[in-house]
Design a protein around this motif. Structure first.
Motif, PDB file in Angstrom:
ATOM      1  N   GLY A 109      -0.071  -1.050  -3.908  1.00 24.98           N
ATOM      2  CA  GLY A 109      -0.894  -2.001  -4.643  1.00 24.98           C
ATOM      3  C   GLY A 109      -0.615  -3.446  -4.309  1.00 24.98           C
ATOM      4  N   GLU A 110       0.483  -3.726  -3.619  1.00 27.39           N
ATOM      5  CA  GLU A 110       0.838  -5.095  -3.243  1.00 27.39           C
ATOM      6  C   GLU A 110       0.289  -5.497  -1.884  1.00 27.39           C
ATOM      7  OE1 GLU A 110       5.061  -4.951  -3.452  1.00 27.39           O
ATOM      8  OE2 GLU A 110       5.144  -4.952  -5.647  1.00 27.39           O
ATOM      9  N   LEU A 111      -0.380  -4.568  -1.180  1.00 23.32           N
ATOM     10  CA  LEU A 111      -0.883  -4.865   0.158  1.00 23.32           C
ATOM     11  C   LEU A 111      -2.128  -5.736   0.100  1.00 23.32           C
ATOM     12  CD1 LEU A 111      -0.472  -1.336   1.809  1.00 23.32           C
ATOM     13  CD2 LEU A 111       0.931  -3.365   2.216  1.00 23.32           C
ATOM     14  N   GLY A 112      -2.320  -6.522   1.164  1.00 27.08           N
ATOM     15  CA  GLY A 112      -3.505  -7.360   1.284  1.00 27.08           C
ATOM     16  C   GLY A 112      -4.364  -6.938   2.457  1.00 27.08           C
ATOM     17  N   ALA A 113      -5.453  -7.666   2.669  1.00 30.84           N
ATOM     18  CA  ALA A 113      -6.430  -7.299   3.694  1.00 30.84           C
ATOM     19  C   ALA A 113      -5.863  -7.367   5.112  1.00 30.84           C
ATOM     20  CB  ALA A 113      -7.659  -8.191   3.571  1.00 30.84           C
ATOM     21  N   ASP A 114      -4.844  -8.203   5.332  1.00 33.10           N
ATOM     22  CA  ASP A 114      -4.266  -8.331   6.673  1.00 33.10           C
ATOM     23  C   ASP A 114      -3.143  -7.329   6.934  1.00 33.10           C
ATOM     24  OD1 ASP A 114      -5.951 -10.417   7.309  1.00 33.10           O
ATOM     25  OD2 ASP A 114      -4.529 -11.964   6.669  1.00 33.10           O
ATOM     26  N   ARG A 175      -6.817   4.631  -2.331  1.00 37.29           N
ATOM     27  CA  ARG A 175      -7.444   3.771  -3.343  1.00 37.29           C
ATOM     28  C   ARG A 175      -6.466   2.705  -3.834  1.00 37.29           C
ATOM     29  NH1 ARG A 175     -10.570   6.757  -8.058  1.00 37.29           N
ATOM     30  NH2 ARG A 175      -8.467   7.395  -8.665  1.00 37.29           N
ATOM     31  N   ALA A 176      -5.190   3.058  -3.914  1.00 35.62           N
ATOM     32  CA  ALA A 176      -4.185   2.099  -4.384  1.00 35.62           C
ATOM     33  C   ALA A 176      -3.902   1.000  -3.371  1.00 35.62           C
ATOM     34  CB  ALA A 176      -2.894   2.829  -4.718  1.00 35.62           C
ATOM     35  N   ALA A 177      -4.273   1.217  -2.108  1.00 35.71           N
ATOM     36  CA  ALA A 177      -3.922   0.261  -1.060  1.00 35.71           C
ATOM     37  C   ALA A 177      -4.739  -1.018  -1.111  1.00 35.71           C
ATOM     38  CB  ALA A 177      -4.077   0.926   0.310  1.00 35.71           C
ATOM     39  N   ALA A 178      -5.689  -1.116  -2.007  1.00 35.91           N
ATOM     40  CA  ALA A 178      -6.358  -2.384  -2.335  1.00 35.91           C
ATOM     41  C   ALA A 178      -7.029  -3.051  -1.137  1.00 35.91           C
ATOM     42  CB  ALA A 178      -5.355  -3.342  -2.978  1.00 35.91           C
ATOM     43  N   GLY A 179      -7.695  -2.277  -0.290  1.00 35.92           N
ATOM     44  CA  GLY A 179      -8.472  -2.867   0.796  1.00 35.92           C
ATOM     45  C   GLY A 179      -7.715  -3.105   2.075  1.00 35.92           C
ATOM     46  N   ALA A 180      -6.438  -2.768   2.151  1.00 37.34           N
ATOM     47  CA  ALA A 180      -5.686  -2.890   3.395  1.00 37.34           C
ATOM     48  C   ALA A 180      -6.180  -1.856   4.405  1.00 37.34           C
ATOM     49  CB  ALA A 180      -4.197  -2.677   3.127  1.00 37.34           C
ATOM     50  N   GLN A 181      -5.890  -2.094   5.659  1.00 29.42           N
ATOM     51  CA  GLN A 181      -6.160  -1.075   6.675  1.00 29.42           C
ATOM     52  C   GLN A 181      -5.215   0.093   6.431  1.00 29.42           C
ATOM     53  OE1 GLN A 181      -5.458  -2.379  10.689  1.00 29.42           O
ATOM     54  NE2 GLN A 181      -5.863  -0.346  11.574  1.00 29.42           N
TER      55      GLN A 181
END
Length: 424
Positions: A109-114, A175-181
């Motif tokens: 859940g702490e991951l970002g788009a990059d 789903r928890a990865a919040a939009g990260a690759q």
């Protein structure tokens, strides 16, 4: 024929070739991507998880950010420096696996788009990453898993239930990865190699529903604890969110990639045997069903083909065993082999049946070996093979003969391996 001609060595050599073809160090590096602009987080679970993590570390650039956490079965760990390895219980989950799974959800859940989530998935992950949903206890989840295993449910059927009762499975990690690759590298232990069934598909869309889970429990006559019944009923009624389905936006940047499978391992074993001058008939990598029934089918093939040797019949997949109330010791591979032996008065074959993870059932062996003189040696020791089969004591039978296959943890898992030699 070149090389070893001893049937024992031929069979063990073919098994070693099958296992080596699924070794993470051999198959994983070619699938690693370039490091992302952000950081790389490795999460995962399964019997191959530690070996997969070590393979990632060995190939990842030293100056690129890398951290993570994976869970593997007790005694299946290996040394890593950047990715934490936790050992937990399999096939019944324990608190260590539960705690690690909850930590993974928080980390994802702490991951970002990059950022990149590199998920390392292999067989056994369903139990090793089993953090129950709200209202269901770990003890209840263990009881349910044990009941389904004892009833002879397939791994797909068991996972249909577990996906709706645990927090990471059925696509919930993605789903928890919040939009990260997300790149999930998968060692397949299921017939058909569908990512949704491997370790209950943490990063794969789930086409099953809570209604399907309830149906599986009914079919196997497994009484669900009240908390499980309430959760599944509420989910089926739509008052509790179900697992993410195909087409869900959370899978837009997700790639599930199978990097090792039974089919590839069977081909490696076939190549080994053909290199020794043995003609190979590769039956299927999708053999499933009751172990004794599968043994009868193999026996019928032996009767048809026995005059055409030297020949090897190879198959993979995953059989099941329905445990009696007072069952002895053994697993599906030794049960298959003992059933094959009892199909003949004098077994006209040499054969191996073993699990590529090194563990057949709950014992310390991967499987066992069968030879033309097995029945005679058994009777000389006062062993009744039919009685041992009826008592489901296949482990005791092959142990007494010194014909168990003991490898220790292989740290991979592409399901069962069977080879039957005719005329060798």
């Amino acid at each position: 024929m070149r090389g070893p001609v001893n049937p024992r060595e031929l069979l063990l050599g073919s098994f070693r070739a099958a296992v080596a073809a699924a070794a993470p160090a051999a198959v994983l590096p070619a699938h690693l991507p370039q490091p992302p602009r952000g950081r790389t987080l490795v999460l995962g679970g399964g019997k191959a998880a530690a070996a997969m993590a070590a393979a990632v570390e060995a190939s990842w650039p030293a100056d690129a950010a890398l951290s993570g956490l994976v869970v593997t079965r007790y005694a299946h760990g290996c040394a890593t420096t950047r990715i934490e390895v936790v050992e937990a219980s399999h096939p019944l989950p324990d608190s260590r696996g539960e705690a690690a799974a909850l930590r993974m959800l928080e980390m994802a859940g702490e991951l970002g788009a990059d950022d990149l989530l590199l998920a390392l998935i292999s067989g056994g992950g369903s139990s090793l990453l089993a953090a129950p949903v709200d209202g269901v206890t770990l003890k209840e989840l263990r009881q349910l898993t044990k009941a389904l295993l004892g009833a002879g449910a397939t791994i797909q059927e068991i996972n249909t239930v577990r996906k709706h009762l645990t927090r990471l499975s059925g696509g919930r990690l993605a789903r928890a990865a919040a939009g990260a690759q997300v790149l999930a590298l998968i060692v397949s232990d299921v017939v058909g190699d569908d990512p949704t069934h491997i370790a209950s598909g943490p990063c794969a869309p789930d086409s099953t529903t809570c209604a399907d889970a309830l149906d599986a429990l009914r079919r196997f006559e497994v009484a669900a604890p009240p908390s499980v019944q309430r959760h599944l009923d509420a989910c089926a009624a739509g008052s509790i969110e179900d697992t993410p389905k195909p087409g869900d936006p959370c899978f837009t940047r997700v790639d599930n990639r199978v990097i090792a499978s039974a089919g590839r391992s069977l081909q490696a074993a076939a190549d080994y045997l053909e290199g020794q001058g043995i003609r190979v008939v590769l039956l299927s990598d999708r053999v499933s069903g009751d172990a004794r029934t599968v043994a009868k089918q193999h026996a019928a093939l032996v009767r048809t083909l026995r005059a055409r040797g030297p020949l090897a019949l190879i198959s993979g997949g995953e059989t099941t065993v329905r445990l009696a109330r007072h069952a002895g010791h053994g697993g599906r591979n030794t049960e298959f082999l003992l059933a094959l032996a009892t199909a003949f008065d004098h077994a006209p074959v040499a054969a191996i049946a073993a699990d590529t993870d090194g563990v057949d059932g709950s014992e310390d062996n991967a499987g066992a070996l069968l030879f033309p003189d097995t029945m005679a040696r058994a009777r000389a020791q006062g062993l009744d093979p039919h009685a041992c089969l009826a008592a489901q004591d296949s482990y005791g039978f092959f142990s007494a003969l010194g014909d168990l296959v003991v490898t220790g943890p292989t740290r991979t898992n592409v399901n069962d391996y069977r080879a039957v030699l005719l005329g060798v």
